[in-house]
Scaffold this motif. Structure first.
Motif, PDB file in Angstrom:
ATOM      1  N   HIS A  64      -1.826   6.981   1.083  1.00  0.00           N
ATOM      2  CA  HIS A  64      -2.743   5.881   0.812  1.00  0.00           C
ATOM      3  C   HIS A  64      -2.585   5.398  -0.621  1.00  0.00           C
ATOM      4  O   HIS A  64      -2.473   4.195  -0.885  1.00  0.00           O
ATOM      5  N   ASP A  65      -2.577   6.326  -1.572  1.00  0.00           N
ATOM      6  CA  ASP A  65      -2.514   5.935  -2.976  1.00  0.00           C
ATOM      7  C   ASP A  65      -1.203   5.227  -3.292  1.00  0.00           C
ATOM      8  O   ASP A  65      -1.178   4.236  -4.032  1.00  0.00           O
ATOM      9  N   ILE A  66      -0.106   5.736  -2.752  1.00  0.00           N
ATOM     10  CA  ILE A  66       1.198   5.132  -3.027  1.00  0.00           C
ATOM     11  C   ILE A  66       1.300   3.746  -2.394  1.00  0.00           C
ATOM     12  O   ILE A  66       1.648   2.756  -3.046  1.00  0.00           O
ATOM     13  N   VAL A  67       0.999   3.677  -1.103  1.00  0.00           N
ATOM     14  CA  VAL A  67       1.195   2.423  -0.372  1.00  0.00           C
ATOM     15  C   VAL A  67       0.184   1.370  -0.802  1.00  0.00           C
ATOM     16  O   VAL A  67       0.540   0.217  -1.051  1.00  0.00           O
ATOM     17  N   SER A  68      -1.098   1.750  -0.903  1.00  0.00           N
ATOM     18  CA  SER A  68      -2.121   0.775  -1.243  1.00  0.00           C
ATOM     19  C   SER A  68      -1.847   0.116  -2.600  1.00  0.00           C
ATOM     20  O   SER A  68      -1.917  -1.109  -2.733  1.00  0.00           O
ATOM     21  N   HIS A  69      -1.531   0.926  -3.585  1.00  0.00           N
ATOM     22  CA  HIS A  69      -1.298   0.380  -4.926  1.00  0.00           C
ATOM     23  C   HIS A  69      -0.103  -0.566  -4.937  1.00  0.00           C
ATOM     24  O   HIS A  69      -0.202  -1.714  -5.379  1.00  0.00           O
ATOM     25  N   ASN A  70       1.039  -0.090  -4.462  1.00  0.00           N
ATOM     26  CA  ASN A  70       2.260  -0.892  -4.568  1.00  0.00           C
ATOM     27  C   ASN A  70       2.231  -2.119  -3.660  1.00  0.00           C
ATOM     28  O   ASN A  70       2.678  -3.196  -4.067  1.00  0.00           O
ATOM     29  N   VAL A  71       1.697  -1.980  -2.452  1.00  0.00           N
ATOM     30  CA  VAL A  71       1.626  -3.147  -1.570  1.00  0.00           C
ATOM     31  C   VAL A  71       0.648  -4.180  -2.117  1.00  0.00           C
ATOM     32  O   VAL A  71       0.895  -5.400  -2.035  1.00  0.00           O
ATOM     33  N   SER A  72      -0.452  -3.741  -2.723  1.00  0.00           N
ATOM     34  CA  SER A  72      -1.393  -4.687  -3.331  1.00  0.00           C
ATOM     35  C   SER A  72      -0.711  -5.486  -4.434  1.00  0.00           C
ATOM     36  O   SER A  72      -0.876  -6.715  -4.533  1.00  0.00           O
ATOM     37  N   LEU A  73       0.055  -4.803  -5.287  1.00  0.00           N
ATOM     38  CA  LEU A  73       0.789  -5.512  -6.338  1.00  0.00           C
ATOM     39  C   LEU A  73       1.790  -6.493  -5.736  1.00  0.00           C
ATOM     40  O   LEU A  73       1.929  -7.631  -6.224  1.00  0.00           O
ATOM     41  N   MET A  74       2.473  -6.079  -4.684  1.00  0.00           N
ATOM     42  CA  MET A  74       3.459  -6.966  -4.061  1.00  0.00           C
ATOM     43  C   MET A  74       2.804  -8.209  -3.470  1.00  0.00           C
ATOM     44  O   MET A  74       3.332  -9.322  -3.587  1.00  0.00           O
ATOM     45  N   ALA A 101      10.204  -4.638  -8.110  1.00  0.00           N
ATOM     46  CA  ALA A 101       9.924  -3.413  -8.862  1.00  0.00           C
ATOM     47  C   ALA A 101       8.839  -2.578  -8.177  1.00  0.00           C
ATOM     48  O   ALA A 101       8.942  -1.344  -8.114  1.00  0.00           O
ATOM     49  N   ALA A 102       7.801  -3.259  -7.662  1.00  0.00           N
ATOM     50  CA  ALA A 102       6.748  -2.532  -6.967  1.00  0.00           C
ATOM     51  C   ALA A 102       7.291  -1.866  -5.707  1.00  0.00           C
ATOM     52  O   ALA A 102       6.933  -0.728  -5.375  1.00  0.00           O
ATOM     53  N   GLY A 103       8.158  -2.574  -4.993  1.00  0.00           N
ATOM     54  CA  GLY A 103       8.767  -1.992  -3.796  1.00  0.00           C
ATOM     55  C   GLY A 103       9.626  -0.792  -4.131  1.00  0.00           C
ATOM     56  O   GLY A 103       9.585   0.233  -3.441  1.00  0.00           O
ATOM     57  N   ARG A 104      10.397  -0.895  -5.193  1.00  0.00           N
ATOM     58  CA  ARG A 104      11.226   0.241  -5.611  1.00  0.00           C
ATOM     59  C   ARG A 104      10.347   1.415  -6.046  1.00  0.00           C
ATOM     60  O   ARG A 104      10.659   2.582  -5.767  1.00  0.00           O
ATOM     61  N   GLY A 105       9.258   1.109  -6.740  1.00  0.00           N
ATOM     62  CA  GLY A 105       8.349   2.175  -7.149  1.00  0.00           C
ATOM     63  C   GLY A 105       7.753   2.898  -5.958  1.00  0.00           C
ATOM     64  O   GLY A 105       7.643   4.132  -5.944  1.00  0.00           O
ATOM     65  N   ALA A 106       7.372   2.118  -4.939  1.00  0.00           N
ATOM     66  CA  ALA A 106       6.829   2.737  -3.730  1.00  0.00           C
ATOM     67  C   ALA A 106       7.867   3.613  -3.049  1.00  0.00           C
ATOM     68  O   ALA A 106       7.573   4.728  -2.608  1.00  0.00           O
TER      69      ALA A 106
END
Length: 278
Positions: A64-74, A101-106
């Motif tokens: 949840h923490d990984i996907v929610s944060h990075n997808v929200s930024l995307m 960058a957000a996708g790569r971070g995720a």
């Protein structure tokens, strides 16, 4: 019957009685051992089920923490790029690079998580095949990586003022990760639900506690401002999946977390984690 015969008869009767008693005792002992074995097996099964449930909950929190944060930024950056694509192509390109960058971070964080769950048989990180081109596993994030996190949030449109008080020092890995996830979740929610404005992040180190607080500005609830319309119902009362996961994380270390709307406007997430537990 003579005295000798009487003595022999009594002795035989006593021997028979003791023999029967011994047989009953052995049967009772075997039954007790069987019952104890059954109880131990049930306890082992219950412990295994509890361990599986706890691990599933931990993985769910991480995902949840990984996907929610990075997808929200995307989503935010993709929307910004779409708005300026025709009139400001350079800005649109910058926003799309942020999406990348957000996708790569995720992907990096997900690969790290999956690597912990199912490491390669030789113990080495896989650099070929489907994982080619993706960096090797990195340490779990902690407060030392707040800078890039704050920069990403600010670039997405929410300025963040950071205050550090006390003497920063190395933290246990679990507490360090928990503190980072608290900041990440709070800032991500602020970015998604606040009406512009700004956020304030405070990290306080003391001898006994680590305190983390994230505030974001918004219309006052006393004035019936518009923040409630943009805030998800579960986020308004601090019962969203992300916040529930944070409470579980903090509770593991004997801490507490409070999340609520502020009367003066905006939202506050505040956590206190003990540092002196054995």
């Amino acid at each position: 019957m003579g005295p000798l015969a009487l003595v022999l008869a009594v002795a035989c009767a006593a021997a028979g009685w003791f023999g029967a008693a011994l047989v009953r005792e052995r049967r009772a002992h075997r039954t007790a051992l069987a019952d104890r074995g059954w109880l131990l097996e049930r306890e082992r099964e219950s412990a295994a089920v509890a361990a599986v449930d706890a691990e599933r909950a931990r993985i769910a929190r991480e995902l949840h923490d990984i996907v929610s944060h990075n997808v929200s930024l995307m989503v935010v950056q993709a929307g910004a790029a779409r708005e300026v694509l025709a009139t400001m192509p350079d800005e649109a390109a910058t926003a799309m690079r942020a999406v990348e960058a957000a996708g790569r971070g995720a992907m990096t964080e997900l690969r790290h998580l999956l690597g912990l769950l199912a490491p390669a048989q030789d113990g080495e990180d896989d650099e070929g095949g489907a994982n080619a081109g993706v960096s090797r596993l990195e340490p779990q994030p902690g407060l030392g990586r707040l800078g890039p996190l704050v920069d990403r949030i600010a670039f997405a449109g929410l300025p963040v003022e950071v205050r550090i008080s006390g003497e920063p020092r190395p933290l246990p890995a679990g507490i360090d990760l928990t503190a980072y996830r608290i900041v990440q979740e709070a800032l991500t929610n602020a970015l998604k639900y606040s009406d512009g404005g700004r956020a304030e992040l405070t990290v306080r180190y003391s001898d006994r506690y680590l305190r983390v607080e994230v505030l974001n500005s918004g219309p006052s609830v006393l004035a019936g401002g518009g923040q409630g319309a943009r805030t998800a119902p579960e986020a308004r009362d601090g019962a969203g999946r992300g916040l529930l996961g944070l409470r579980e994380r903090v509770a593991v270390y004997g801490g507490d977390l409070d999340a609520r709307r502020r009367l003066g406007g905006g939202y506050r997430v505040r956590a206190r984690i003990p540092l002196d537990r054995p």
